[in-house]
Design a protein around this motif. Structure first.
Motif, short mmCIF file in Angstrom:
data_model
loop_
_atom_site.label_atom_id
_atom_site.label_comp_id
_atom_site.label_asym_id
_atom_site.label_seq_id
_atom_site.Cartn_x
_atom_site.Cartn_y
_atom_site.Cartn_z
N ALA A 65 0.83 -1.20 0.00
CA ALA A 65 0.00 0.00 0.00
C ALA A 65 0.87 1.26 0.00
CB ALA A 65 -0.93 -0.01 1.20
N ASP A 66 1.94 1.25 0.79
CA ASP A 66 2.85 2.40 0.83
C ASP A 66 3.53 2.60 -0.52
OD1 ASP A 66 2.20 2.76 3.48
OD2 ASP A 66 4.00 1.79 4.25
N TYR A 67 3.91 1.50 -1.16
CA TYR A 67 4.56 1.62 -2.47
C TYR A 67 3.60 2.19 -3.49
CZ TYR A 67 7.12 0.58 -6.71
OH TYR A 67 7.77 0.72 -7.93
N ASP A 68 2.37 1.71 -3.51
CA ASP A 68 1.38 2.22 -4.47
C ASP A 68 1.13 3.71 -4.26
OD1 ASP A 68 1.11 -0.29 -5.57
OD2 ASP A 68 -0.70 -0.80 -4.46
N LYS A 69 1.10 4.13 -3.01
CA LYS A 69 0.90 5.55 -2.72
C LYS A 69 2.09 6.38 -3.20
CE LYS A 69 0.11 8.79 1.11
NZ LYS A 69 -0.07 8.91 2.59
N ALA A 70 3.30 5.92 -2.92
CA ALA A 70 4.50 6.65 -3.37
C ALA A 70 4.57 6.68 -4.89
CB ALA A 70 5.75 5.99 -2.79
N LEU A 71 4.17 5.58 -5.53
CA LEU A 71 4.18 5.52 -6.98
C LEU A 71 3.20 6.52 -7.58
CD1 LEU A 71 5.23 4.01 -9.51
CD2 LEU A 71 3.31 2.42 -9.22
N ARG A 72 2.01 6.62 -6.99
CA ARG A 72 1.02 7.58 -7.49
C ARG A 72 1.53 9.01 -7.33
NH1 ARG A 72 -2.58 4.11 -4.76
NH2 ARG A 72 -2.66 5.55 -2.99
N GLN A 73 2.15 9.30 -6.19
CA GLN A 73 2.65 10.66 -5.95
C GLN A 73 3.75 11.03 -6.94
OE1 GLN A 73 3.71 10.21 -1.79
NE2 GLN A 73 1.85 11.24 -1.12
N ARG A 74 4.68 10.12 -7.13
CA ARG A 74 5.78 10.41 -8.04
C ARG A 74 5.28 10.49 -9.48
NH1 ARG A 74 9.97 7.86 -11.03
NH2 ARG A 74 11.94 9.02 -10.88
N GLY A 75 4.37 9.60 -9.83
CA GLY A 75 3.80 9.64 -11.18
C GLY A 75 3.04 10.92 -11.44
N ALA A 76 2.30 11.39 -10.44
CA ALA A 76 1.54 12.64 -10.59
C ALA A 76 2.48 13.82 -10.81
CB ALA A 76 0.67 12.87 -9.37
N LEU A 77 3.61 13.82 -10.09
CA LEU A 77 4.58 14.91 -10.28
C LEU A 77 5.17 14.86 -11.67
CD1 LEU A 77 6.31 17.24 -9.26
CD2 LEU A 77 7.93 15.55 -8.37
#
Length: 411
Positions: free
Chosen positions: A152-164
């Motif tokens: 879950a933490d990885y998916d969240k970090a991935l979404r944040q980095r992808g959004a940037l």
């Protein structure tokens, strides 16, 4: 470990159903569309908090209902635990363990462990890499439930980095310099008084923070996957030889998205398990090497979300080369390998679910599968007709539950 009771309300086709279960082999018998797979899907949901048939929760709720409820009584070492799950599409699901609410639904993970094989598992061989990644991660969570939080933490970090990356992609492609409000500037809109160079610098600073975060979590997840695969491979090879009666060896190799030429990348390809610190460093190095590609495309190109599992029979990749029968045998062997690994780790049998499996196998494979699982503490089997289930699997102590239009009746 076994399920002694399963109850559903407004789950799939069931307004309600209550099923008493026991150790040994239980066959849920019924024609297509009668609801037998819905019951084993509910059991699997208790174990994994996900369906093996659909990605979202909404289809699990009966048409016209606002929510669905699944209750399961799990017996392990003589002790009972009651898991209650309320599925609320579009909202946060709720969970209770032994009638007490839990703060997070995933706190019930590990109470019940199942290994489920279903026709959809052919996608493990013929489908996209996401199917094989899910196989590894689901098995990882079944082995150690704490990895659900890491995922879950990885998916969240991935979404944040992808959004940037996506939101800042126009900065890297901007053709000319200028200040916000300047008529000479035809590039992206900037904050008042901000130059393009300043905007780029700010985005890069933020991206570096996200790089560290994603690499830290991603390196941990990659390390866990590699260790899991190392432990799984002997069971895979053994299961395939038994099911297929073939001398052709089955194998699995991890395909990493790390940059080529790095020592860590070569070690992973060779089947080694580098240290977690080395994997984190390799992820950061790989991100740096393809920085321009990520900026141009606006997506994250390195990490466990881009990896794959190469399955081979002999010297050939199974995908594209294996026959239909070989593909079925290999998919079944992957599930059985996962079962044996969990059995070894837990010191007890997970619940084994065979959803409409025997109908897809020839007589020889049916018999060999029955021999392999005949001594498992609890096996749940779904079948359309009695002839699909080997007689010696059911034995004298097995039970048959007839499923007809959502009604479950012991025979």
């Amino acid at each position: 470990m076994y399920l002694s009771h399963l109850e559903v309300t407004d789950f799939r086709s069931y307004p309600s159903a209550s099923v008493a279960l026991r150790p040994g082999v239980t066959v849920l018998l019924g024609g297509n569309g009668q609801g037998k797979t819905n019951l084993v899907e509910a059991a699997g949901y208790v174990a994994t908090l996900a369906s093996h048939r659909v990605a979202a929760d909404a289809p699990l709720v009966r048409a016209g209902a606002d929510s669905a409820i699944v209750r399961a009584t799990v017996v392990r070492d003589g002790h009972e635990n009651l898991v209650e799950l309320e599925i609320l599409p579009g909202r946060s699901n709720r969970a209770r363990l032994n009638r007490s609410p839990v703060a997070r639904q995933r706190e019930v993970l590990g109470t019940l462990r199942t290994v489920l094989f279903a026709p959809e598992d052919l996608a493990l061989i013929k489908g996209d890499p996401s199917e094989r990644r899910r196989f590894l991660d689901d098995l990882l969570v079944a082995r150690q439930p704490r990895w659900a939080g890491v995922r879950a933490d990885y998916d969240k970090a991935l979404r944040q980095r992808g959004a940037l990356l996506k939101s800042a992609a126009h900065l890297w492609r901007a053709p000319r310099r200028g200040r916000s409000g300047s008529h000479a500037f035809a590039g992206p809109r900037l904050a008042a008084g901000e130059s393009l160079e300043e905007a780029r610098s700010s985005a890069l600073t933020t991206l570096a923070v996200f790089d560290e975060q994603l690499a830290g979590i991603g390196g941990a997840l990659l390390y866990a996957r590699l260790r899991l695969l190392r432990d799984l491979k002997p069971y895979l090879s053994s299961a395939y030889q038994t099911i297929s009666e073939s001398e052709t060896p089955a194998d699995a190799t991890y395909r990493s998205s790390l940059a080529q030429g790095l020592p860590v990348t070569e070690a992973v390809a060779a089947g080694d398990v580098p240290s977690q610190d080395d994997l984190v460093a390799a992820m950061l190095d790989s991100m740096e090497q393809i920085r321009s590609q990520e900026q141009e495309r606006g997506v994250c190109l390195v990490g466990p979300h881009r990896d794959d599992l190469l399955l081979t029979l002999g010297d050939l990749p199974a995908k594209g080369y294996a026959s239909h029968g070989e593909s079925w045998s290999l998919a079944l062997s992957m599930r059985l390998a996962g079962f044996r690994l969990l059995q070894h780790d837990l010191g007890t049998d997970p619940v084994l679910v065979l959803d409409d499996v025997f109908a897809e196998l020839d007589i020889g494979r049916r018999d060999r599968l029955a021999e392999l699982v005949g001594d498992v503490e609890q096996v749940l089997v779904t079948a359309a007709v009695p002839q699909d289930v080997p007689e010696h699997l059911l034995g004298d102590d097995g039970q048959i539950l007839d499923v007809l239009l959502g009604t479950v009746t012991p025979r």
